[in-house]
Design an enzyme around this catalytic site. Structure first.
Site, PDB file in Angstrom:
ATOM      1  N   ILE A 200     -15.220  -0.274  33.681  1.00  0.00           N
ATOM      2  CA  ILE A 200     -15.943  -0.759  34.863  1.00  0.00           C
ATOM      3  C   ILE A 200     -14.956  -0.971  36.007  1.00  0.00           C
ATOM      4  O   ILE A 200     -15.342  -1.021  37.158  1.00  0.00           O
ATOM      5  CB  ILE A 200     -16.736  -2.061  34.597  1.00  0.00           C
ATOM      6  CG1 ILE A 200     -15.819  -3.226  34.226  1.00  0.00           C
ATOM      7  CG2 ILE A 200     -17.816  -1.849  33.563  1.00  0.00           C
ATOM      8  CD1 ILE A 200     -16.482  -4.585  34.379  1.00  0.00           C
ATOM      9  N   ASP A 201     -13.657  -1.083  35.677  1.00  0.00           N
ATOM     10  CA  ASP A 201     -12.653  -1.409  36.703  1.00  0.00           C
ATOM     11  C   ASP A 201     -12.296  -0.238  37.621  1.00  0.00           C
ATOM     12  O   ASP A 201     -11.686  -0.432  38.667  1.00  0.00           O
ATOM     13  CB  ASP A 201     -11.365  -1.916  36.038  1.00  0.00           C
ATOM     14  CG  ASP A 201     -11.579  -3.213  35.300  1.00  0.00           C
ATOM     15  OD1 ASP A 201     -12.602  -3.866  35.555  1.00  0.00           O
ATOM     16  OD2 ASP A 201     -10.730  -3.575  34.471  1.00  0.00           O
TER      17      ASP A 201
ATOM     18  N   ARG B  89     -23.857 -23.282  52.576  1.00  0.00           N
ATOM     19  CA  ARG B  89     -22.744 -23.458  51.624  1.00  0.00           C
ATOM     20  C   ARG B  89     -21.781 -22.273  51.667  1.00  0.00           C
ATOM     21  O   ARG B  89     -22.170 -21.166  52.044  1.00  0.00           O
ATOM     22  CB  ARG B  89     -23.284 -23.533  50.192  1.00  0.00           C
ATOM     23  CG  ARG B  89     -23.833 -24.883  49.844  1.00  0.00           C
ATOM     24  CD  ARG B  89     -24.455 -24.834  48.470  1.00  0.00           C
ATOM     25  NE  ARG B  89     -24.870 -26.163  48.066  1.00  0.00           N
ATOM     26  CZ  ARG B  89     -25.795 -26.400  47.149  1.00  0.00           C
ATOM     27  NH1 ARG B  89     -26.403 -25.403  46.538  1.00  0.00           N
ATOM     28  NH2 ARG B  89     -26.097 -27.637  46.832  1.00  0.00           N
TER      29      ARG B  89
ATOM     30  N   ARG C  62      -8.568  -6.761  36.926  1.00  0.00           N
ATOM     31  CA  ARG C  62      -7.304  -7.382  36.525  1.00  0.00           C
ATOM     32  C   ARG C  62      -6.168  -7.068  37.497  1.00  0.00           C
ATOM     33  O   ARG C  62      -5.583  -7.971  38.080  1.00  0.00           O
ATOM     34  CB  ARG C  62      -6.956  -6.817  35.155  1.00  0.00           C
ATOM     35  CG  ARG C  62      -6.201  -7.704  34.263  1.00  0.00           C
ATOM     36  CD  ARG C  62      -5.676  -6.891  33.104  1.00  0.00           C
ATOM     37  NE  ARG C  62      -6.684  -6.506  32.135  1.00  0.00           N
ATOM     38  CZ  ARG C  62      -7.030  -7.235  31.090  1.00  0.00           C
ATOM     39  NH1 ARG C  62      -6.490  -8.405  30.909  1.00  0.00           N
ATOM     40  NH2 ARG C  62      -7.924  -6.790  30.234  1.00  0.00           N
TER      41      ARG C  62
ATOM     42  N   ARG D 196     -19.672 -23.646  46.365  1.00  0.00           N
ATOM     43  CA  ARG D 196     -20.084 -23.393  44.982  1.00  0.00           C
ATOM     44  C   ARG D 196     -19.396 -22.119  44.485  1.00  0.00           C
ATOM     45  O   ARG D 196     -19.140 -21.192  45.262  1.00  0.00           O
ATOM     46  CB  ARG D 196     -21.593 -23.196  44.873  1.00  0.00           C
ATOM     47  CG  ARG D 196     -22.393 -24.459  45.169  1.00  0.00           C
ATOM     48  CD  ARG D 196     -22.309 -25.433  44.001  1.00  0.00           C
ATOM     49  NE  ARG D 196     -23.243 -26.525  44.175  1.00  0.00           N
ATOM     50  CZ  ARG D 196     -22.997 -27.644  44.846  1.00  0.00           C
ATOM     51  NH1 ARG D 196     -21.826 -27.821  45.428  1.00  0.00           N
ATOM     52  NH2 ARG D 196     -23.920 -28.586  44.930  1.00  0.00           N
TER      53      ARG D 196
HETATM   54  O1  F6P Z   1     -12.158  -3.647  30.476  1.00  0.00           O
HETATM   55  C1  F6P Z   1     -11.633  -4.200  31.611  1.00  0.00           C
HETATM   56  C2  F6P Z   1     -12.135  -5.582  31.822  1.00  0.00           C
HETATM   57  O2  F6P Z   1     -13.459  -5.490  32.190  1.00  0.00           O
HETATM   58  C3  F6P Z   1     -11.298  -6.369  32.826  1.00  0.00           C
HETATM   59  O3  F6P Z   1     -11.735  -6.272  34.141  1.00  0.00           O
HETATM   60  C4  F6P Z   1     -11.378  -7.760  32.288  1.00  0.00           C
HETATM   61  O4  F6P Z   1     -10.240  -8.509  32.663  1.00  0.00           O
HETATM   62  C5  F6P Z   1     -11.429  -7.551  30.831  1.00  0.00           C
HETATM   63  O5  F6P Z   1     -12.066  -6.324  30.636  1.00  0.00           O
HETATM   64  C6  F6P Z   1     -12.125  -8.633  30.041  1.00  0.00           C
HETATM   65  O6  F6P Z   1     -12.075  -8.287  28.713  1.00  0.00           O
HETATM   66  P1  F6P Z   1     -12.640  -9.073  27.465  1.00  0.00           P
HETATM   67  O7  F6P Z   1     -13.960  -8.465  27.155  1.00  0.00           O
HETATM   68  O8  F6P Z   1     -11.678  -8.828  26.386  1.00  0.00           O
HETATM   69  O9  F6P Z   1     -12.811 -10.503  27.851  1.00  0.00           O
END
Ligand code: F6P
Length: 342
Positions: free
Chosen positions: A125-126, A161, A170, A266
């Site tokens: 998805i990244d 807000r 990441r 929030r």
């Molecule tokens: O696969 C990438 C990702 O979606 C990152 O953006 C995110 O930091 C990570 O997975 C979260 O992974 P997990 O499912 O192990 O918490």
């Protein structure tokens, strides 16, 4: 021809569409397709299941992966590398199709260098894999986040807000940037551009002065302030690829904004909602094209490659190129987003 197929790393909408496409394309060539359970772990432990046209029927719109996934890394233990190699032999796999992001495909590249015939499919998805314009799953995540921003907009406006929305990403802020543009964010914070909290507060205050009593701040989980080098994490643990569990930077930013500006703030952390559920039409089609192209590569005897999207064409690139470095946000696109800040 016997093809083993696995899905590794975080799951992603569209994985089932790829699996279905591989099985159906493979069937046309008379290949048998064997599903490997839970990513590389299934090759370490020898857990497989044959896939048929019947077993993949109806999975196209389903989120997740029918094969299961894990973040296991066989190269953490010499024994596991040997177990993978002997299971490939035991199950008679002529080739492997590995569906994954940077971690899964780096492992695939290492096995390719050891003589295993592999083909990769870009999934995350990244959208941070090099060599391809898009990974499947990204469009679905962007649509989920855009809808969330739209919903937060109306409640933010009603209550005057500041809304901070933390999204995944990441080391690359693709989801934040693209969904932020689509949702009309007033500020977008991404790992590629360290932020200054004072600047964000100034922007929020100037909106208030202009009579805009609410603000929408989209922040990628890997965003860091200029004076900091450390991510905000859930805890100290790391996975088999050395990644920390990110999460919480939105709360830190939200508290600071409220403290400095005095405006009610929030925070919403979207988390795994971004990864769950049904893929968009775009991702279903992209995943289907990738699955077909991967089997066609095998049929042409081309290995050590990843299928990729360039413009509107599905091409292939060496796995080496795909995992050489992360694809971070196009700063030209971020400049466009910035025009609408404040
Ligand atoms: O696969 C990438 C990702 O979606 C990152 O953006 C995110 O930091 C990570 O997975 C979260 O992974 P997990 O499912 O192990 O918490």
């Amino acid at each position: 021809m016997k093809i083993g197929i696995l899905t590794g790393g975080g799951d992603c909408p569209g994985e089932n569409a790829v699996i279905r496409a591989v099985v159906k394309r493979g069937y046309k060539y008379g290949y048998s397709i064997i599903g490997i359970k839970r990513g590389w772990l299934g090759l370490i432990n020898g857990e497989v299941e044959p896939l048929t046209n019947f077993s993949v029927s109806g999975i196209l719109p389903k989120g997740g992966t029918i094969l299961g996934t894990s973040r296991s890394n066989p190269f953490k233990k010499e024994d596991d590398v040997q177990r993978v190699m002997s299971n490939i032999k035991k199950f008679g796999f002529d080739t492997l199709i590995t569906i994954g992001g940077e971690d899964t495909l780096s492992v695939a590249k290492k096995f390719y260098e050891m003589g295993v015939k592999v083909v990769g499919i870009p999934k995350t998805i990244d959208n941070d894999l090099s060599g391809t314009d898009y990974t499947f799953g990204f469009d679905t995540a962007v649509n989920i986040v855009t809808e969330a921003i739209d919903r937060l907009h109306t409640t933010a406006e009603s209550h005057d807000r500041v809304m901070v929305i933390e999204v995944m990403g990441r080391h690359a802020g693709w989801i934040a940037t693209v969904a932020g543009i689509a949702g009309g964010a007033d500020c977008i914070l991404i790992p590629e551009k360290p932020f200054e909290i004072e600047k964000i507060c100034k922007l929020v205050k100037s909106r208030h002065k202009r009579g805009r009593g609410f603000s929408i701040i989209v922040v990628a989980e890997g965003a860091v302030p200029t004076k900091e080098t450390k991510f905000v994490t859930m805890d100290e643990s790391v996975d088999a690829f050395g990644h920390v569990k990110l999460g919480g930077v939105g709360n830190v930013i939200g508290k600071e904004i409220e403290k400095i500006t005095g405006f009610e703030t929030r925070v919403t952390i979207l988390g795994h909602i971004q990864r769950g559920g049904s893929p968009t039409a775009f991702d279903r089609v992209l995943a289907t094209r990738y699955g077909v192209a991967a089997v066609d590569l095998i049929n042409n005897g081309e290995f050590g490659k990843m299928v990729a999207l360039r413009g509107n064409a599905v091409i292939s690139v060496p796995l080496e190129e795909a995992v050489a470095k992360l694809k971070t946000v196009d700063l030209g696109l971020y400049d466009i987003a910035e025009i609408f800040f404040g």
